[in-house]
Design an enzyme around this catalytic site. Sequence first.
Site, PDB file in Angstrom:
ATOM      1  N   CYS A 113      14.211   5.390  -8.151  1.00 44.90           N
ATOM      2  CA  CYS A 113      14.237   5.094  -6.710  1.00 44.90           C
ATOM      3  C   CYS A 113      15.645   5.141  -6.137  1.00 44.90           C
ATOM      4  O   CYS A 113      15.832   5.038  -4.921  1.00 44.90           O
ATOM      5  CB  CYS A 113      13.623   3.720  -6.447  1.00 44.90           C
ATOM      6  N   CYS A 133       4.813  -5.760  -0.652  1.00 46.06           N
ATOM      7  CA  CYS A 133       5.113  -4.509  -1.368  1.00 46.06           C
ATOM      8  C   CYS A 133       5.542  -3.416  -0.409  1.00 46.06           C
ATOM      9  O   CYS A 133       5.002  -3.309   0.699  1.00 46.06           O
ATOM     10  CB  CYS A 133       3.872  -3.996  -2.093  1.00 46.06           C
ATOM     11  N   SER A 134       6.458  -2.555  -0.859  1.00 42.72           N
ATOM     12  CA  SER A 134       6.682  -1.302  -0.139  1.00 42.72           C
ATOM     13  C   SER A 134       5.480  -0.412  -0.433  1.00 42.72           C
ATOM     14  O   SER A 134       4.829  -0.556  -1.463  1.00 42.72           O
ATOM     15  CB  SER A 134       7.975  -0.634  -0.611  1.00 42.72           C
ATOM     16  N   ILE A 155       3.344   3.476  -0.627  1.00 41.53           N
ATOM     17  CA  ILE A 155       3.494   4.798  -1.241  1.00 41.53           C
ATOM     18  C   ILE A 155       3.602   5.793  -0.084  1.00 41.53           C
ATOM     19  O   ILE A 155       2.791   5.752   0.845  1.00 41.53           O
ATOM     20  CB  ILE A 155       2.309   5.046  -2.181  1.00 41.53           C
ATOM     21  N   LYS A 192       9.921  -1.717   3.022  1.00 43.45           N
ATOM     22  CA  LYS A 192       8.646  -2.389   3.311  1.00 43.45           C
ATOM     23  C   LYS A 192       7.907  -1.748   4.475  1.00 43.45           C
ATOM     24  O   LYS A 192       6.722  -1.451   4.361  1.00 43.45           O
ATOM     25  CB  LYS A 192       8.909  -3.884   3.614  1.00 43.45           C
ATOM     26  N   HIS A 213       8.653   4.088   1.527  1.00 40.67           N
ATOM     27  CA  HIS A 213       9.536   4.292   0.369  1.00 40.67           C
ATOM     28  C   HIS A 213       9.160   5.573  -0.386  1.00 40.67           C
ATOM     29  O   HIS A 213       8.571   5.521  -1.463  1.00 40.67           O
ATOM     30  CB  HIS A 213       9.436   3.058  -0.532  1.00 40.67           C
TER      31      HIS A 213
HETATM   32  N1  COA Z   1       2.035  -2.830   3.010  1.00 41.21           N
HETATM   33  C1  COA Z   1       1.147  -2.955   4.006  1.00 41.21           C
HETATM   34  N2  COA Z   1      -0.017  -2.260   4.071  1.00 41.21           N
HETATM   35  C2  COA Z   1      -0.250  -1.414   3.051  1.00 41.21           C
HETATM   36  C3  COA Z   1       0.632  -1.238   1.985  1.00 41.21           C
HETATM   37  C4  COA Z   1       1.818  -1.987   1.976  1.00 41.21           C
HETATM   38  N3  COA Z   1       2.696  -1.874   0.994  1.00 41.21           N
HETATM   39  N4  COA Z   1       0.122  -0.311   1.133  1.00 41.21           N
HETATM   40  C5  COA Z   1      -1.048   0.082   1.671  1.00 41.21           C
HETATM   41  N5  COA Z   1      -1.271  -0.587   2.823  1.00 41.21           N
HETATM   42  C6  COA Z   1      -2.465  -0.494   3.678  1.00 41.21           C
HETATM   43  C7  COA Z   1      -2.889   0.906   3.952  1.00 41.21           C
HETATM   44  O1  COA Z   1      -2.308   1.389   5.168  1.00 41.21           O
HETATM   45  C8  COA Z   1      -4.378   0.749   4.093  1.00 41.21           C
HETATM   46  O2  COA Z   1      -4.683   0.236   5.364  1.00 41.21           O
HETATM   47  P1  COA Z   1      -5.997   0.723   6.170  1.00 41.21           P
HETATM   48  O3  COA Z   1      -7.163   0.337   5.282  1.00 41.21           O
HETATM   49  O4  COA Z   1      -5.902  -0.032   7.440  1.00 41.21           O
HETATM   50  O5  COA Z   1      -5.829   2.201   6.303  1.00 41.21           O
HETATM   51  C9  COA Z   1      -4.720  -0.334   3.091  1.00 41.21           C
HETATM   52  O6  COA Z   1      -3.522  -1.096   2.936  1.00 41.21           O
HETATM   53  C10 COA Z   1      -5.151   0.188   1.751  1.00 41.21           C
HETATM   54  O7  COA Z   1      -4.238   1.218   1.388  1.00 41.21           O
HETATM   55  P2  COA Z   1      -4.233   1.857  -0.045  1.00 41.21           P
HETATM   56  O8  COA Z   1      -3.400   3.093   0.000  1.00 41.21           O
HETATM   57  O9  COA Z   1      -5.650   1.986  -0.538  1.00 41.21           O
HETATM   58  O10 COA Z   1      -3.471   0.732  -0.859  1.00 41.21           O
HETATM   59  P3  COA Z   1      -3.496   0.555  -2.376  1.00 41.21           P
HETATM   60  O11 COA Z   1      -4.221  -0.698  -2.684  1.00 41.21           O
HETATM   61  O12 COA Z   1      -3.964   1.815  -3.030  1.00 41.21           O
HETATM   62  O13 COA Z   1      -1.941   0.383  -2.735  1.00 41.21           O
HETATM   63  C11 COA Z   1      -0.135  -1.000  -3.397  1.00 41.21           C
HETATM   64  C12 COA Z   1      -1.257  -0.777  -2.387  1.00 41.21           C
HETATM   65  C13 COA Z   1       0.625  -2.247  -3.004  1.00 41.21           C
HETATM   66  C14 COA Z   1      -0.701  -1.158  -4.805  1.00 41.21           C
HETATM   67  C15 COA Z   1       0.797   0.236  -3.395  1.00 41.21           C
HETATM   68  O14 COA Z   1       1.263   0.451  -2.084  1.00 41.21           O
HETATM   69  C16 COA Z   1       1.985   0.072  -4.323  1.00 41.21           C
HETATM   70  O15 COA Z   1       1.866   0.233  -5.519  1.00 41.21           O
HETATM   71  N6  COA Z   1       3.172  -0.222  -3.786  1.00 41.21           N
HETATM   72  C17 COA Z   1       4.380  -0.383  -4.594  1.00 41.21           C
HETATM   73  C18 COA Z   1       5.068   0.951  -4.744  1.00 41.21           C
HETATM   74  C19 COA Z   1       6.190   0.854  -5.732  1.00 41.21           C
HETATM   75  O16 COA Z   1       6.080   0.243  -6.776  1.00 41.21           O
HETATM   76  N7  COA Z   1       7.305   1.508  -5.432  1.00 41.21           N
HETATM   77  C20 COA Z   1       8.439   1.524  -6.307  1.00 41.21           C
HETATM   78  C21 COA Z   1       9.162   0.256  -6.172  1.00 41.21           C
HETATM   79  S1  COA Z   1      10.440   0.043  -7.372  1.00 41.21           S
END
Ligand code: COA
Length: 386
Positions: free
Chosen positions: A87, A210-211, A213, A332, A336
């Site tokens: 990252c 969480c940030s 994808i 956030k 990201h």
């Molecule tokens: N913050 C706020 N809303 C989020 C979000 C976040 N981080 N991630 C997804 N959403 C929302 C989507 O917009 C969607 O909304 P909608 O239903 O109104 O369209 C809903 O949540 C579901 O989205 P989805 O893509 O199915 O989420 P997910 O459950 O598959 O993934 C996480 C969510 C948190 C698991 C994923 O974003 C993640 O792994 N984040 C961390 C990424 C990471 O590790 N980066 C590297 C860091 S070192």
Amino acid sequence: MRDVAVIGIGCTEFGEHWSASFRELFVTAGVLALQDAGVAGEELDALYVGNMSAGRFVEQEHIGALIADYAGLASNHIPSTRVEAACASGGLAFRQAVIAVASGMEDIVVAAGVEKMTDVGTGASVDMLASAADREWEGFAGATFPGLYAMIANDYMHRYPLTREQLAQVAVKNHENGARNPIAQFRNRITIDTVLNSSLVADPLRLFDCSPITDGAAAVVVVPLERAREFTDSPVRVLASAQASDTIALHDRRDISTLDATVAAGKRALDQAGLEHKDIDLLEVHDCFTIAEICAIEDLGFCRKGEAGRLTEEGVTALDGDLPVNTSGGLKACGHPVGATGIKQVCEIVAQLRGEAGSRQVDAEIGMAHNVGGTGATVVVHILGV
Ligand code: COA
């Protein structure tokens, strides 16, 4: 060494780009940066591109050459180099460009970052990201980044007086800033209840800790300071470029809720610039999870360990606070796209220092950008000023 300046910036919108390919994202950001700088592609001496995992996200490797080709520069045969540090790939690509220009090897250089993450499902994406942790000790045991940062959060909350509400306020503040940023993935304002009532991802971290994808790209144009005014009336100087590393696995750390590489890179950057903390007007820090912003503010030395939650709650890190943090919306809310984030941070600082940040504008002459790879095995810190 020569002084270095940024003369152009460009970012795509961050979010899910179903209609733009990996290469189109890069070209869009690159063209925006060149237009902003008033530089023609043929004038470039080199390209540095931050990218973490195009091989797995879009099944494309050899990114340096691809980018030069689709930027229309294949027949110019300029050096084009991919830079990878998870990252922190974007921040490190910027640092390579700064070093190339400072050394006198190159004059007009583009540093860029690009990642297209949403062409695969969340499970695959989370697994690819986990390859930036220690696969043998952490990944194979089932630890993902939300899990690893949850361990950091648990350790931190056990030792220091951080409340769940203060942690949530990091996300509330960054969504407020993101709502003012036209490139941000999330432009919705949220409340502490939004965070506390969102689904649990890895205890104590919830969805809004969480940030997301993200797909996106960002680019900047870097030149020697002595040539900057050939192109622009408002060059932004690179006052420091520092990098540090640490153990890749959390369990080998002296202290898992202090990122020692952040401590080292932050200190080196301030020493290099000959500045003190009070001289820094704004910060873009690597808030891949809300706890990461708390740790970053402290580990960079802006307050003592255990104090950043209270400062956040009191509004010190808000747009109108004494030390605005993540005016872009941070990872956030802005999103990201891992390879692009470090360059986007530089774009935000430059926009702020040029007075071009619209409703996010703060009063600033010097800003710091802090970009983290993994849980802190690579950290890159830059200081920019006018
Ligand atoms: N913050 C706020 N809303 C989020 C979000 C976040 N981080 N991630 C997804 N959403 C929302 C989507 O917009 C969607 O909304 P909608 O239903 O109104 O369209 C809903 O949540 C579901 O989205 P989805 O893509 O199915 O989420 P997910 O459950 O598959 O993934 C996480 C969510 C948190 C698991 C994923 O974003 C993640 O792994 N984040 C961390 C990424 C990471 O590790 N980066 C590297 C860091 S070192």
